[in-house]
Design a protein around this motif. Structure first.
Motif, short mmCIF file in Angstrom:
data_model
loop_
_atom_site.label_atom_id
_atom_site.label_comp_id
_atom_site.label_asym_id
_atom_site.label_seq_id
_atom_site.Cartn_x
_atom_site.Cartn_y
_atom_site.Cartn_z
N SER A 182 0.84 -1.20 0.00
CA SER A 182 0.00 0.00 0.00
C SER A 182 0.87 1.25 0.00
CB SER A 182 -0.94 0.02 1.21
OG SER A 182 -0.21 0.18 2.40
N VAL A 183 0.31 2.30 -0.58
CA VAL A 183 0.96 3.61 -0.58
C VAL A 183 -0.12 4.64 -0.21
CG1 VAL A 183 2.12 5.37 -1.99
CG2 VAL A 183 2.60 2.93 -2.39
N GLU A 184 0.21 5.48 0.78
CA GLU A 184 -0.71 6.54 1.18
C GLU A 184 -0.10 7.88 0.82
OE1 GLU A 184 -2.53 8.74 5.10
OE2 GLU A 184 -1.79 6.69 5.33
N TYR A 185 -0.93 8.75 0.23
CA TYR A 185 -0.49 10.09 -0.15
C TYR A 185 -1.71 11.00 -0.11
CZ TYR A 185 1.50 13.81 -3.06
OH TYR A 185 1.94 15.02 -3.55
N HIS A 186 -1.61 12.11 0.60
CA HIS A 186 -2.70 13.09 0.72
C HIS A 186 -4.02 12.43 1.08
CE1 HIS A 186 -0.84 16.87 -0.38
NE2 HIS A 186 -0.24 16.28 -1.40
N ASN A 187 -4.00 11.50 2.05
CA ASN A 187 -5.20 10.81 2.53
C ASN A 187 -5.85 9.90 1.50
OD1 ASN A 187 -5.14 11.69 5.23
ND2 ASN A 187 -5.97 13.66 4.61
N PHE A 188 -5.13 9.58 0.44
CA PHE A 188 -5.57 8.55 -0.50
C PHE A 188 -4.72 7.32 -0.25
CE2 PHE A 188 -7.09 12.31 -2.65
CZ PHE A 188 -8.32 11.91 -3.12
N VAL A 189 -5.33 6.15 -0.31
CA VAL A 189 -4.64 4.88 -0.08
C VAL A 189 -4.76 4.05 -1.36
CG1 VAL A 189 -4.57 2.77 1.28
CG2 VAL A 189 -5.14 4.95 2.39
N TYR A 190 -3.62 3.68 -1.88
CA TYR A 190 -3.54 2.87 -3.10
C TYR A 190 -3.03 1.49 -2.72
CZ TYR A 190 -3.60 7.58 -5.05
OH TYR A 190 -3.93 8.88 -5.35
N LEU A 191 -3.83 0.46 -2.97
CA LEU A 191 -3.40 -0.90 -2.69
C LEU A 191 -2.88 -1.54 -3.96
CD1 LEU A 191 -6.25 -2.33 -0.42
CD2 LEU A 191 -4.19 -1.05 0.24
N ALA A 192 -1.84 -2.34 -3.80
CA ALA A 192 -1.34 -3.14 -4.93
C ALA A 192 -2.41 -4.17 -5.30
CB ALA A 192 -0.05 -3.86 -4.51
N GLY A 193 -2.27 -4.78 -6.46
CA GLY A 193 -3.14 -5.88 -6.81
C GLY A 193 -2.90 -7.02 -5.82
N LEU A 194 -3.97 -7.46 -5.16
CA LEU A 194 -3.86 -8.50 -4.14
C LEU A 194 -4.42 -9.81 -4.67
CD1 LEU A 194 -4.95 -6.39 -1.04
CD2 LEU A 194 -2.63 -6.98 -1.76
N THR A 195 -3.72 -10.89 -4.34
CA THR A 195 -4.13 -12.23 -4.76
C THR A 195 -4.18 -13.14 -3.55
OG1 THR A 195 -1.83 -12.82 -5.23
CG2 THR A 195 -3.14 -11.99 -7.09
N ALA A 196 -4.80 -14.30 -3.74
CA ALA A 196 -4.91 -15.29 -2.67
C ALA A 196 -3.57 -15.98 -2.46
CB ALA A 196 -5.98 -16.31 -3.03
N ASP A 197 -3.36 -16.49 -1.26
CA ASP A 197 -2.19 -17.30 -0.95
C ASP A 197 -2.46 -18.79 -1.22
OD1 ASP A 197 -0.60 -15.12 -0.09
OD2 ASP A 197 -1.58 -15.18 1.88
N ASP A 198 -3.71 -19.23 -0.93
CA ASP A 198 -4.07 -20.63 -1.14
C ASP A 198 -4.63 -20.79 -2.54
OD1 ASP A 198 -5.03 -23.20 -1.19
OD2 ASP A 198 -6.11 -23.06 0.72
N LEU A 199 -3.76 -21.19 -3.45
CA LEU A 199 -4.14 -21.27 -4.87
C LEU A 199 -4.86 -22.57 -5.21
CD1 LEU A 199 -0.97 -19.63 -6.43
CD2 LEU A 199 -3.10 -18.58 -5.64
N SER A 200 -5.13 -23.39 -4.21
CA SER A 200 -5.93 -24.59 -4.45
C SER A 200 -7.43 -24.27 -4.39
CB SER A 200 -5.59 -25.67 -3.42
OG SER A 200 -6.04 -25.29 -2.12
N LYS A 201 -7.78 -23.08 -3.91
CA LYS A 201 -9.19 -22.68 -3.79
C LYS A 201 -9.77 -22.31 -5.14
CE LYS A 201 -8.78 -20.87 0.91
NZ LYS A 201 -8.84 -19.66 1.75
N ASP A 202 -11.11 -22.43 -5.24
CA ASP A 202 -11.81 -21.98 -6.44
C ASP A 202 -11.89 -20.45 -6.41
OD1 ASP A 202 -13.84 -21.35 -4.59
OD2 ASP A 202 -15.26 -22.81 -5.40
#
Length: 116
Positions: free
Chosen positions: A16-36
């Motif tokens: 994440s990056v915060e600037y001027h009260n805006f929060v930008y999250l990176a693309g997030l993915t699951a850790d358990d890749l066996s899930k549907d």
């Protein structure tokens, strides 16, 4: 000069990056890749909750969401989890597209912009 706050940084990116009260999250993915796709989406939205909380905000303050699916035919299953997770929170502007994923076991990736 305005302060930029980065969390979860490595050689490639910050979670994440915060600037001027805006929060930008990176693309997030699951850790358990066996899930549907539903299971992976649940894991990703839990990560979004945690990342937003770590930046002093929450899903009610989301402005934008970008969602990538390995197979666009999984959109309905992903949307079911998304709608349950959002509840009565405000709806962000959103895009949802099919994409080749860096790891073919990833079925969904979500990137969020929020404000404080």
């Amino acid at each position: 000069m305005s302060k930029i706050t980065r969390q979860g940084s490595n050689q490639i990116l910050s979670t994440s990056v915060e600037y001027h009260n805006f929060v930008y999250l990176a693309g997030l993915t699951a850790d358990d890749l066996s899930k549907d796709v539903a299971g992976q989406t649940r894991e990703v939205v839990a990560k979004i909750d945690a990342a937003l909380e770590a930046n002093g905000t929450d899903k009610t303050r989301m402005l934008q969401a970008q969602i990538w699916l390995k197979d666009i035919r999984d959109r309905d299953a992903m949307n079911k989890v998304w709608v349950e997770w959002l509840g009565d929170a405000g709806r962000p502007a959103r895009a949802c597209v099919q994409a080749n994923m860096a790891d073919p076991r990833h079925l969904v990736e979500i990137m969020i912009t929020a404000c404080k």
